[in-house]
Each structure stands twice: as structure tokens, then as C-alpha cells.
Motif scaffolding. Structure first.
Motif, mmCIF file in Angstrom:
data_model
loop_
_atom_site.group_PDB
_atom_site.id
_atom_site.type_symbol
_atom_site.label_atom_id
_atom_site.label_comp_id
_atom_site.label_asym_id
_atom_site.label_seq_id
_atom_site.Cartn_x
_atom_site.Cartn_y
_atom_site.Cartn_z
ATOM 1 N N MET A 3 0.826 -1.193 0.000
ATOM 2 C CA MET A 3 0.000 0.000 0.000
ATOM 3 C C MET A 3 0.864 1.247 0.000
ATOM 4 S SD MET A 3 -3.132 0.686 -0.117
ATOM 5 C CE MET A 3 -4.171 2.104 0.060
ATOM 6 N N TYR A 7 1.795 2.073 -3.447
ATOM 7 C CA TYR A 7 0.641 2.585 -4.168
ATOM 8 C C TYR A 7 0.445 4.066 -3.854
ATOM 9 C CZ TYR A 7 -4.211 3.098 -5.600
ATOM 10 O OH TYR A 7 -5.361 3.528 -6.185
ATOM 11 N N VAL A 8 0.445 4.362 -2.553
ATOM 12 C CA VAL A 8 0.233 5.755 -2.138
ATOM 13 C C VAL A 8 1.305 6.658 -2.724
ATOM 14 C CG1 VAL A 8 0.283 7.270 -0.143
ATOM 15 C CG2 VAL A 8 -0.971 5.153 -0.034
ATOM 16 N N PHE A 57 0.994 3.671 -14.018
ATOM 17 C CA PHE A 57 -0.101 4.202 -13.192
ATOM 18 C C PHE A 57 -1.328 3.312 -13.300
ATOM 19 C CE2 PHE A 57 -2.711 7.105 -11.057
ATOM 20 C CZ PHE A 57 -3.833 7.391 -11.809
ATOM 21 N N GLN A 63 -3.288 0.671 -10.556
ATOM 22 C CA GLN A 63 -4.727 0.603 -10.223
ATOM 23 C C GLN A 63 -5.191 -0.836 -10.302
ATOM 24 O OE1 GLN A 63 -5.703 3.487 -9.113
ATOM 25 N NE2 GLN A 63 -3.793 4.305 -9.903
ATOM 26 N N TYR A 67 -4.058 -2.639 -7.259
ATOM 27 C CA TYR A 67 -4.862 -2.237 -6.109
ATOM 28 C C TYR A 67 -6.189 -2.974 -6.117
ATOM 29 C CZ TYR A 67 -7.369 0.951 -2.983
ATOM 30 O OH TYR A 67 -8.102 1.492 -1.968
ATOM 31 N N ASP A 107 -5.670 -6.505 -5.157
ATOM 32 C CA ASP A 107 -5.458 -6.610 -3.716
ATOM 33 C C ASP A 107 -6.798 -6.585 -2.975
ATOM 34 O OD1 ASP A 107 -3.406 -4.815 -1.327
ATOM 35 O OD2 ASP A 107 -3.519 -6.950 -1.790
ATOM 36 N N TRP A 108 -7.675 -5.697 -3.432
ATOM 37 C CA TRP A 108 -8.987 -5.557 -2.804
ATOM 38 C C TRP A 108 -9.808 -6.822 -2.991
ATOM 39 C CZ3 TRP A 108 -13.852 -4.966 -5.339
ATOM 40 C CH2 TRP A 108 -14.901 -4.579 -4.499
ATOM 41 N N VAL A 109 -9.777 -7.362 -4.210
ATOM 42 C CA VAL A 109 -10.521 -8.591 -4.481
ATOM 43 C C VAL A 109 -9.983 -9.724 -3.635
ATOM 44 C CG1 VAL A 109 -10.925 -10.332 -6.239
ATOM 45 C CG2 VAL A 109 -11.245 -7.949 -6.780
ATOM 46 N N HIS A 149 -8.647 -9.489 -0.804
ATOM 47 C CA HIS A 149 -9.122 -9.320 0.561
ATOM 48 C C HIS A 149 -10.571 -9.735 0.708
ATOM 49 C CE1 HIS A 149 -9.119 -7.509 4.517
ATOM 50 N NE2 HIS A 149 -10.329 -7.109 4.229
#
Lengths: 114, 718
Positions: B240, B243-244, B280, B284, B287, B290-292, B294
Motif C-alpha cells: 500500500m 501505491y500511495v 499508473f 490501479q 490495487y 489486492d482488494w478482491v 481481501h
């Protein structure tokens, strides 16, 4: 044939499990996701408008699109309610960073709009 | 664990170890700061405080304009005094960072009531920023390795000749500020990746903005950082924090960079910037994955989803890039940067890029000259970096390797490689010295084995115990330490010698040794420019080869036809054609350009070898590139370039030859040689009886280095 039907099943199962997991997230997270989605939607509308009307003041177009993308990305990153958020920063610091970055973003956009 | 002698010295101050360490560190940094500044002052002490070379004169002129007229006029300035009759949109074709910085320092000093002239500020800007670079190098080294490496990095970069070459006092050029901005941006970005906070990402975006405003080499940053992010993604180090950091820097940095008019919309339209945009979008995608991941609890489903998504994303990106390039919306890599990837490109297609001496490939001797011991400390440092891989060390390894490749392609890019080489070498030095001193200070382990078995394992990491099978370890460590310090002292000596001998010449003032060993100064250039300023009408136009354009406008204050900006190849080719034609054809071109004076540089009397006759073949090539009537073989004899009796007839009668050697045939330059002996070429010239029909000699400087001719109006018809 068995392969494709199993992938279709898998895709269906994937979709269902994603939907159920997402339905379980708390409401305030969903609101932030809605905010991010709205920002991206605004950017898409601007792109469609540019495609119709032509890109003459290109700097204005760019500043509009980038402001939307910028707010979306910043909101996604500062989302300290999300489970993906990096744990080593306190939420107040994250929010202060968010405000600062948004301030800089919009000042630059205003300068760039022409 | 305190060093007994230092603590004895500092005992009266009653300092604890941490405070002693802080005192030592701060005092070292202060000394390094001062050292970096004063080692760049050789030319100011030997000659005077003046601006060197060619490009800095343009920067000086624009800074003068900025301080006199204010920022708004500067930003919208249209300069009608160069590139006659086209003019130049200065506000939109320069990188304002350097000028704005110098103007701000000037304003600050005036606010504090130090009434300095802007020229003094300009001359000393580069050493000041070199000192600041050493501070940034310290913090960067601390971030990558530890504070010891930071200190060594600061010291190494303070005296490294690769950096000094472009940042001596008087070299008022973009690179002086840009290297500081480059290292600062990289430091802030690595800090952002380590910390993962938006604030450091924002700081790195501002650092990038400063870099974009300072130098065209910002393209290196906007390609290295995406490449670094890609390497981290491929090696599975997505996090993360990354990413940030990258998103904040890319979006805000891109927006800020587009405020500079010279850069404009290149960040979304030019092929050189597309890597950043591609990465870039890839971020995305990561990211989202990563969300999926989780969200889902089933890993098998996730693996399939992962493979589908990544292939789709890469395919979509490839299609978008292909469509963009095919439709011409995304412009391909420009010649300047393309010649970095394909070094033979410029020689065949763009002679004006190939003619600049700084763009030639680097020889080994240049590397050794500019880096000395850092050249073999660099691989040693790479080894240490690979031993302790982290996000930060991966970055410095990538920066070092890519910049070394480019330094091998083009000489002037040694400058970009210097900070990386210094940092990596500092890691090698610091790690080696640390291991050796730990060996030196360790206690003998023999007596302790029986009783302190438990504690020895805990202490083994901090005090390396001596291996009983190697009895002379302490002596060996002592010898190696002496060797290391000897090498470092030789490095310092070499760097100071190089700075003094090679990089401190102002190149507008030439020096030589007279017959009795006394120093003789040739100030011909400034003599000629001031003659122009004082003896020609204010709207006179001067034609010369593009090298001298900036100096003529800055010091002579007259309009020039072409100058060092070289943005219009056809205009330069017109001047080249005029110089290479017979006098009648040249007169037509000169009349069409409204030229009043022609300026040539001639080194035959003094033996100065960077004169126009030596550059003449480039004039022919550039002119011939646009006007096929000029053919290079016409000027050569059997492929050889000669100016003596055996030279080609076109060479003996072209305008450049006539203007350089007018009245030279009667001159005795060296004892024992015939009159008309050209000391720079070492031959007696071929055409001694030169008559000029359309030009007349206006001024020749005292050592014949600069010669100015006035263009006569056309003859009366009756």
C-alpha cells in the motif's frame, strides 16, 4: 467443453462470492466507494464531451479530467476505514495529508484551467 | 562502548555518547558543506568572477531580464534580438527553474541589505547548490543504509569531478541546480515509499516540479521511477505504501509539471512519458486485485481471477498504446533521447546533435578521470546492496545501473551517474570500514567460552568475536583499514588536482605560458564583444556560427542570426551555406538576412584549436544537410581536410577561409617559419593573397582570435 463450463461456473461463483463479500462491508465504506465512483464517472463524462466537441482548450480538458482522477485516487488512498489501509499512520495524520494534497491539487487545477 | 580518547577530549563538556556522535556528525557535515563550496572556486580566484562557456550567458541574460522586468514580463518575453528575423519566444522555450532560483536568492540578499550584483549571484549559484546536494546525499544515504554511509556519500559527492565539471563557480547552467533537484526528488520518493504517507508523496511531487522547471533531463526521472515501480511489482513487493507514494507523485507531479510552458502537454502526448502512465494504470489494477483478494476467501478462485485480469489489463494497455502511436497522437521519442537508445542514430540523421562534443560516447579514460576509485567501489557497493535488499536499495541499484549505461553512451551524462555512483560506493566504503573496525574493537573470545556461553550468543552480533583459527585478524584488519584510508586520501588528491587543472577554465578567457614561464591571458572574446557593443549601431545584426550567439547577445548586446539554442536547423544551415560558399553567393545570402557584421573566430596566430576553421566541416555538413548544393567532398582532398597549397580550390576561396586568413599571409607567427604559418593547423596556408569584394575588415582583436567584418552596401549601379 468441460473446461469452459467449469470456468463459467467458476466465474459465476467468483461473482457471487464477490457480491456477498461486498454486501457485508460497512455502510460508510460503501459511501466512500460511491464518492470515488462518482469522481471517475465525472471524468468519463468529460472525456465523452471532449470526443464530441473537440479538444481545443486542451489545458482545460486536461485539468478537468485530472482533477476528477486526482480526487478519486486521493480518496482511495486516504481511506483509513478500509482494511487495505497501511497501518503505521494514525488516522488524523492520514486525514491531514488528504486535505493538504487536495488543496494543492485544486490550486494547481485552478492555475491550469486558464 | 565509548571511544576512550574522544570521550577524554569531550569529558569537560560532559556529553553522553549519543550527543558526542551527533556533534561529530554535524561538524563533519558542516566541513563537507564548506569544502564542496570552496573546491569549486578555483577560476574565481585565478581569473575573476565571470560567467564561463556559452550556454550560461543566455541564462545570465534571462536572469538579468527577470530581475529588471519582473516575472510576468519574463514569462511572456518575446526576444527579437536573436534568430533574426524569426525571433524567439523565450518564455515558452526555456526551463525557468535556474533563473527564478537565482532571482529569488538575489531578492533575498537585497532584502537583507547585501547590495550584490546579479552576476555575483549567478556565478556562485552552482557551488551553493552543490553544497546543498551533499546534504541531500547524506539524508539519502541514511535512508538507504545508515548514517555512516550517508556521511561518506556526502564527502564523496562533495569533491567528485563528474559533478564538479558542471558546477564550478561561473558555470551558471541548468545542471548546477538540476542535479540537486534530481537527488532531492529521488530522496523524497524513496522516503515516501518507505513511509507510505501522502505528505512525503506530495513533497516528492514538488521535488519533481522543481526538477522539471530546471532541466530537460527530467525525462530520466519520469522513466526511472515507473521502471522501479515495475521492478517492485514484478518481484512481488507491491504494498500500500508503494501505491500511495507513486500515485500521489504521478498525479500531482504531472499536473505541476504541465504548468511549465516548455513542457506543455508532453506528459500525456509524448512517447517518452507513456511508461509512467502505463505503470499508473497497472498500479490501479494491482490495487483492485489486492482488494478482491481481501474480499474473497477462496484462493483458487482468486488465482484464476488474477490471471484473467492481468492478461486483460496488459492486452488493453498494449492496444491503447498501439492505437495511440499509430494514429500519431502519441509522438515517438524525439531525436535527442532516441540517440541514447540507439547511439548511431544521430550521426546518420541529425548532424547537429552529433556535432556537439559532449554528446560523443565516453572513453574509459573519461570514466577514470571523473570517478577514480569510485569506479571499482561501485561493483563492491552493488554487492552490498544485493546482500541487504529492500525497497530503497533496489532503487539505488536501478538508478546506478541505468545511469551508468547512459553515461557510457554520452559523455555529458556522467553527471547524472555521479550521485548514484557516489551513493553506492559510499555503501561499500561504509560497510567495509564498519566490519573492519568492529573486528578491531572486538574482545578476545578465548577466556569467555566456558562461563559466558549464554551471553556470548547475545553479544556475538554486536561484537564480532575473533576466529581463533586466524590469529592475525586484528593486524589484517588494521592493514586493510590503512589501505582504505590511503585510497580515500588519494581520491581526494586526485579530485582536487582534476578540478584545478581540467575543470576550472572559463573558456571565454584563455591562458597560456609565455616564453619566460609567466602567465599570458588572452581576453580576445570579451574585447571583441565590447567593441561590438561600443562601435556598432544598436540595431546592427551580426552573423556568426551558432556557438557564439549567446555571448554576442549577452555581452555585445546586438541582434544575432543564430545562437546556441539550435531550434531551427534550416536557419543554421543557411548560415553554414553562407560560410561555405564563394564570396558572391555568400553576399546574396548575407543581404537576404540583413546582416551588417560577420564574426569569425581564428586561432592561427595563437594556436587556439577551437576556432571556426576546425569547426568548418560541421558547417559544411549541416549546410549540406539542407542545401544539397553544398557537398562535403568539394572541400576535401583525397578525403583529407587541408588548408595549405594542396587544399581543394573551393576550400581556398570560400568565405570562411577568406575571412579567417585575410591579411594573414604577411604575418610572421613563429620564428623560423614562413609568413602565413597557421599555428593551429601546423601548416603554411595556401591562399595568401586574399581580396575581399563585399566585406571589409572592421576589427581584429589583439591576438587575432576574433575577427569582425563589416558588410558593404551594394555598389551603385551607375
Amino acid at each position: 467443453m468441460g473446461r469452459t463450463s467449469s470456468t463459467k461456473e467458476d466465474a459465476g461463483a467468483l461473482f457471487h462470492s464477490l457480491r456477498s463479500a461486498y454486501a457485508a462491508t460497512p455502510v460508510n465504506l460503501k459511501i466512500i466507494d460511491l464518492y470515488v465512483g462518482f469522481a471517475i464517472f465525472t471524468a468519463l463524462i468529460q472525456v465523452v464531451y471532449m470526443a464530441m466537441v473537440g479538444s481545443f482548450p486542451f489545458n482545460s480538458f486536461l485539468s478537468g479530467v485530472l482533477s476528477c482522477v486526482g480526487t478519486a485516487v486521493l480518496a482511495g488512498k486516504s481511506n483509513f476505514l478500509s482494511p487495505l489501509f497501511a497501518k503505521d499512520l494514525p488516522p488524523e495524520r492520514a486525514f491531514a495529508d488528504f486535505v493538504l494534497c487536495n488543496l494543492v491539487l485544486h490550486l494547481v487545477i485552478m492555475n491550469f484551467l486558464g | 562502548m565509548s571511544n576512550s580518547s574522544t570521550s577524554d577530549l569531550l569529558k569537560p563538556f560532559k556529553l553522553k555518547t549519543k550527543q558526542q556522535e551527533l556533534l561529530i556528525r554535524v561538524s563533519i557535515l558542516c566541513l563537507v558543506y564548506i569544502l564542496a563550496f570552496i573546491t569549486r572556486l578555483f577560476s574565481v580566484l585565478r581569473y575573476e568572477s565571470m560567467i564561463h562557456e556559452f550556454d550560461p550567458y543566455f541564462n545570465y541574460r534571462t536572469t538579468l531580464y527577470l530581475t529588471q522586468h519582473g516575472f510576468y514580463d519574463f514569462w511572456n518575453w518575446f526576444d527579437y534580438e536573436s534568430w533574426y528575423p524569426l525571433g524567439r519566444i523565450v518564455g515558452g522555450t526555456l526551463y525557468p527553474g535556474l533563473m527564478v532560483t537565482a532571482a529569488l536568492i538575489y531578492r533575498l540578499l537585497h532584502f537583507l541589505r547585501f547590495a550584490v550584483h546579479i552576476r555575483e549571484v549567478c556565478v556562485l549559484t552552482a557551488p551553493f547548490f552543490a553544497s546543498n546536494t551533499t546534504l541531500v546525499a547524506y539524508f539519502f544515504g541514511k535512508e538507504i543504509w545508515d548514517s555512516g554511509a550517508g556521511l561518506v556519500a556526502a564527502i564523496l559527492i562533495a569533491v567528485c569531478p563528474g559533478y564538479i565539471s558542471r558546477s564550478v563557480a561561473g558555470s551558471y547552467d541548468n545542471e548546477g541546480v538540476a542535479i540537486f533537484a534530481l537527488l532531492f526528488t529521488f530522496y523524497l520518493f524513496v522516503k515516501a515509499v518507505n513511509k507510505g504517507s501522502l505528505a512525503w508523496g506530495l513533497a516528492s511531487a514538488f521535488g519533481y516540479f522543481y526538477m522539471v522547471s530546471a532541466w530537460g533531463g527530467y525525462v530520466f526521472i519520469i522513466n526511472l521511477i515507473p521502471l522501479y515501480v515495475l521492478v517492485l511489482l514484478i518481484t512481488g513487493r507491491y504494498s500500500m505504501r508503494l501505491y500511495v507514494a507513486y500515485n500521489c507523485m504521478y498525479i500531482l507531479g504531472m499536473l505541476l509539471a504541465m504548468q511549465i510552458r516548455f513542457v506543455g502537454f508532453q506528459h500525456v502526448q509524448s512517447g517518452e512519458h507513456m511508461a509512467a502512465m502505463g505503470v499508473f494504470f497497472l498500479m490501479q489494477v494491482f490495487y483492485f486485485l489486492d482488494w478482491v483478494k481481501h474480499m474473497l476467501s477462496d484462493t483458487k478462485l482468486f488465482q484464476e481471477f488474477l490471471s484473467i485480469t492481468v492478461t486483460c489489463a496488459v492486452a488493453a494497455g498494449g492496444i491503447a498504446l498501439g492505437v495511440g502511436m499509430a494514429s500519431g497522437y502519441i509522438s515517438p521519442w524525439t531525436g535527442r533521447f532516441y540517440s541514447l537508445l540507439d547511439p548511431t542514430y544521430a550521426k546518420d540523421h541529425i548532424p547537429i546533435i552529433a556535432s556537439v562534443s559532449e554528446h560523443q560516447p565516453t572513453a574509459w579514460s573519461s570514466f577514470m578521470f571523473d570517478f577514480h576509485i569510485l569506479l571499482f567501489l561501485f561493483p563492491a557497493g552493488l554487492y552490498f546492496c544485493f546482500k541487504r535488499l529492500s525497497d530503497a536499495t533496489i532503487f539505488i541499484v536501478m538508478y546506478g545501473l541505468t545511469s551508468m549505461y547512459f553515461a557510457g553512451v554520452m559523455v555529458r551524462l556522467i553527471l547524472v551517474a555521479t550521485p548514484a555512483v557516489c551513493l553506492i560506493s559510499a555503501i561499500a566504503v561504509s560497510a567495509t570500514v564498519k566490519n573492519l573496525t568492529v573486528l578491531l574493537r572486538s574482545k578476545n573470545k578465548v577466556a569467555q567460552i566456558g562461563s559466558t556461553k549464554g551471553t556470548s550468543s547475545a553479544k556475538a552480533s554486536s561484537k564480532a568475536s575473533l576466529d581463533q583459527s586466524q590469529p592475525f585478524q586484528k593486524n589484517g584488519a588494521m592493514a586493510l583499514l590503512f589501505g582504505a584510508f590511503y585510497l580515500l586520501s588519494r581520491y581526494a588528491t586526485h579530485c582536487t588536482w582534476v578540478t584545478s587543472e581540467a575543470y576550472s577554465s572559463p573558456s571565454i578567457v584563455l591562458a597560456a605560458r609565455g616564453a619566460h614561464g609567466n602567465r599570458v591571458i588572452f581576453d580576445d572574446y570579451r574585447e571583441a564583444y565590447f567593441w561590438l557593443r561600443q562601435n556598432t549601431p544598436p540595431d546592427a545584426k551580426v552573423m556568426s556560427w551558432w556557438d557564439y550567439g549567446y555571448q554576442i547577445t549577452a555581452m555585445g548586446n546586438r541582434t544575432v542570426i543564430v545562437d546556441n539554442n539550435t531550434w531551427n536547423n534550416t536557419h543554421i544551415a543557411t548560415v553554414g551555406r553562407a560560410m561555405s560558399s564563394y564570396e558572391d553567393e555568400a553576399y546574396e545570402i548575407i543581404r537576404s538576412l540583413d546582416v551588417d557584421y560577420v564574426l569569425v573566430v581564428f586561432g592561427g596566430v595563437t594556436g587556439y584549436s577551437s576556432d571556426d576553421i576546425n569547426k568548418f566541416l560541421w558547417m559544411v555538413r549541416i549546410g549540406g544537410g539542407v542545401f544539397p548544393v553544398i557537398k562535403e567532398p568539394d572541400y576535401l582532398v583525397n578525403g583529407e581536410y587541408r588548408v595549405d597549397k594542396g587544399a581543394a580550390p573551393k576550400m581556398l576561396n570560400c568565405l570562411m577561409y577568406k575571412l579567417s586568413y585575410y591579411r594573414f599571409g604577411e604575418m610572421m607567427t613563429e620564428y623560423g617559419k614562413p609568413p602565413g604559418y597557421d599555428r593551429a593547423r601546423g601548416v603554411e596556408i595556401g591562399n595568401k593573397d586574399i581580396k575581399l569584394e563585399h566585406l571589409e575588415e572592421a576589427f581584429t582583436t589583439s591576438n587575432w582570435i576574433v575577427r569582425i567584418y563589416k558588410v558593404k552596401p551594394p555598389n551603385n549601379r551607375w
